[in-house]
Design an enzyme around this catalytic site. Structure first.
Site, short mmCIF file in Angstrom:
data_model
loop_
_atom_site.label_atom_id
_atom_site.label_comp_id
_atom_site.label_asym_id
_atom_site.label_seq_id
_atom_site.Cartn_x
_atom_site.Cartn_y
_atom_site.Cartn_z
N GLU A 84 1.46 -32.75 0.39
CA GLU A 84 2.24 -33.75 1.11
C GLU A 84 2.78 -34.81 0.17
O GLU A 84 3.93 -35.26 0.33
CB GLU A 84 1.37 -34.40 2.19
CG GLU A 84 2.13 -35.30 3.16
CD GLU A 84 2.16 -36.78 2.75
OE1 GLU A 84 2.78 -37.57 3.48
OE2 GLU A 84 1.56 -37.13 1.70
N HIS A 112 -2.42 -45.59 -2.54
CA HIS A 112 -2.00 -44.96 -3.80
C HIS A 112 -2.56 -45.73 -5.00
O HIS A 112 -1.87 -45.99 -5.98
CB HIS A 112 -0.48 -44.85 -3.88
CG HIS A 112 0.07 -43.78 -2.99
ND1 HIS A 112 1.22 -43.08 -3.29
CD2 HIS A 112 -0.36 -43.29 -1.81
CE1 HIS A 112 1.46 -42.20 -2.33
NE2 HIS A 112 0.51 -42.32 -1.41
#
Length: 356
Positions: free
Chosen positions: A205, A316
Site C-alpha cells: 500500500e 511514517h
C-alpha cells in the site's frame, strides 16, 4: 482490543514488498475461525468467513514504510533508500532492524554527526537522504556480509511497542497494523449468515496501493470497508483546520483522499449506525495521500467503498501514537454495521436512480 495481537503485529518487520512476518501472524490468528485462506499473486492475505450472500471485504494493509540496503562500503557502513514516504528530519540516530534473506534480524542505527563536528551553517540544514548511512557495528564489508546482510535487504524501524497511561498506545508501524489487528478481531467476532465476510491484509500500500488492486480482482467484493490511519492534528505545529482529527474523540471517516470518494449511501449508513450506538465519529480529508479505497472503488466497474481511519500522531516515523478508546469505538461501529448487513442493504448502496 486485543493488545497482545496488536503488539505482535507492530513488532513484526514487514516493509512494503517483504510482508511475510505479518502474513504468518494473520494465518496463525485466523486459520481456526475462517472457512478459507488464500492469497493473491502479490501475496495479499485473504480470509473468507461464510459462503452465502454478498461479498463484504474489510481491508487493512500489512506493509509499513521502511528502507532497503543499496550499498555496503569497505568500512562496513550501509547506504540505503527509502521505501514509502519519510521526512529526513525524523530519521537521524534512530535504531533500525535489518531483515536478512534468511529472516535473521540485525540491529543498526542511522548514524549522525556529533554537533561538535558541525559548522553553524551545517547545524541549520537538514541532512539529505543521500548523505545518511546505517552503522551495524561492523568494521568491514566482509564482516557485514558474514552477518548475512546483503544489498536488497529490507530495513524497518526498531520495535518499540508500549502502552502509556490508560489510553495511549505507542509503537512503530501502527500504520497500518491497527488495521490488520482490527480486521482480525472482526473476522473472529462477526457472525452474520447473510453475508460472506472477507478479511484482507493487502501488500504494498505504501508504494502505490498495489495489493489493493490485486486483492480486489481476487475477491471481487460487493462492498468494501478500508481500515487505515490518518494524521492527528492535535499536536503543536500542525494546522488543525486542515487536519482536524484528535486522539480520544473517535475514529475518522475519510470524506475523500487523492484517489477516492466514499459511497454516500454507505457513509450515511455508518453515520446512522454510530448515532444509534452513541459512538463518536470524526471526519477528515486527505489531498496529498491515498488509502486502499482508491483501488477498490474503481475495480470491476466500481464498488461501494468507505475508508475509516484511526487518528494517529507521528505517522511514517519510528513511533506513532493512537488512542485505545478510538480503536474500541471503531471496532464497535464496524461490528455493529456488519452484524446487521443484508443483501437488500448491500444492493441499495449501488442503486443510483432517484425514487420519488
Amino acid at each position: 482490543m486485543n493488545i497482545e495481537l496488536l503488539q505482535q503485529l507492530c513488532e513484526a518487520s514487514a516493509v512494503s514488498g517483504d510482508e511475510q512476518e505479518v502474513r504468518d501472524i494473520l494465518i496463525n490468528t485466523l486459520e481456526p475461525c475462517v472457512n478459507e485462506i488464500t492469497f493473491d499473486g502479490l501475496g495479499s492475505f485473504v480470509a473468507r468467513k461464510g459462503n452465502k450472500g454478498p461479498k463484504v471485504a474489510v481491508v487493512g494493509h500489512m506493509d509499513e514504510v521502511g528502507f532497503m540496503v543499496t550499498h555496503i562500503d569497505e568500512s562496513g557502513f550501509l547506504r540505503f533508500t527509502t521505501i514509502g514516504g519519510w521526512w529526513n528530519q525524523s530519521m537521524l540516530n534512530h535504531r533500525v532492524t535489518i531483515r536478512t534473506h534468511k529472516g535473521v534480524k540485525i540491529p543498526g542505527v542511522i548514524g549522525s554527526v556529533a554537533p561538535h563536528a558541525l559548522t553553524e551553517k551545517q547545524k541549520q540544514q537538514p541532512l539529505s537522504f543521500d548523505e545518511m548511512f546505517i552503522d551495524i557495528g561492523a568494521n568491514s564489508r566482509e564482516e557485514v556480509e558474514k552477518r548475512g546482510v546483503e544489498i536488497g535487504n529490507f530495513i524497518s524501524p526498531e520495535a518499540n511497542f508500549a502502552c502509556w497511561g490508560e489510553d495511549k498506545v505507542v509503537g512503530k508501524a501502527l500504520d497500518n497494523r491497527i488495521g490488520c489487528a482490527m480486521m482480525a478481531e472482526l473476522l473472529q467476532t462477526v457472525n452474520n449468515p447473510e453475508i460472506t465476510l472477507y478479511g484482507v491484509g493487502s501488500v504494498e500500500e505504501e508504494v502505490g496501493l498495489r495489493g489493493a488492486q490485486t486483492s480486489a480482482e481476487h475477491i471481487k467484493p460487493d462492498v468494501v470497508i478500508v481500515l487505515d490511519t490518518a494524521v492527528a492534528g492535535d499536536v503543536p505545529g500542525i494546522d488543525n483546520i486542515k487536519y482536524p482529527l484528535k486522539l480520544g474523540q473517535g475514529p475518522g471517516l475519510m470524506l475523500f483522499d487523492k484517489r477516492y470518494f466514499p459511497n454516500q449511501k454507505l457513509v450515511a449508513a455508518l453515520k446512522s449506525c454510530a448515532a444509534h450506538n452513541d459512538l463518536p465519529l470524526q471526519f477528515s480529508t486527505m489531498k496529498t495521500g491515498a488509502t486502499d479505497g482508491g483501488r477498490y472503488n474503481v475495480m470491476g466497474g466500481g464498488r461501494p467503498v468507505v475508508a475509516l481511519c484511526l487518528p494517529t500522531r507521528y505517522l511514517h516515523a519510528n513511533s506513532g501514537m493512537i488512542s485505545k478508546a478510538d480503536y474500541e469505538a471503531l471496532l464497535t461501529l464496524i461490528r455493529g454495521f456488519l452484524t446487521t448487513l443484508t443483501a437488500e442493504k448491500v444492493n441499495a448502496f449501488s442503486q443510483f436512480r432517484q425514487v420519488d
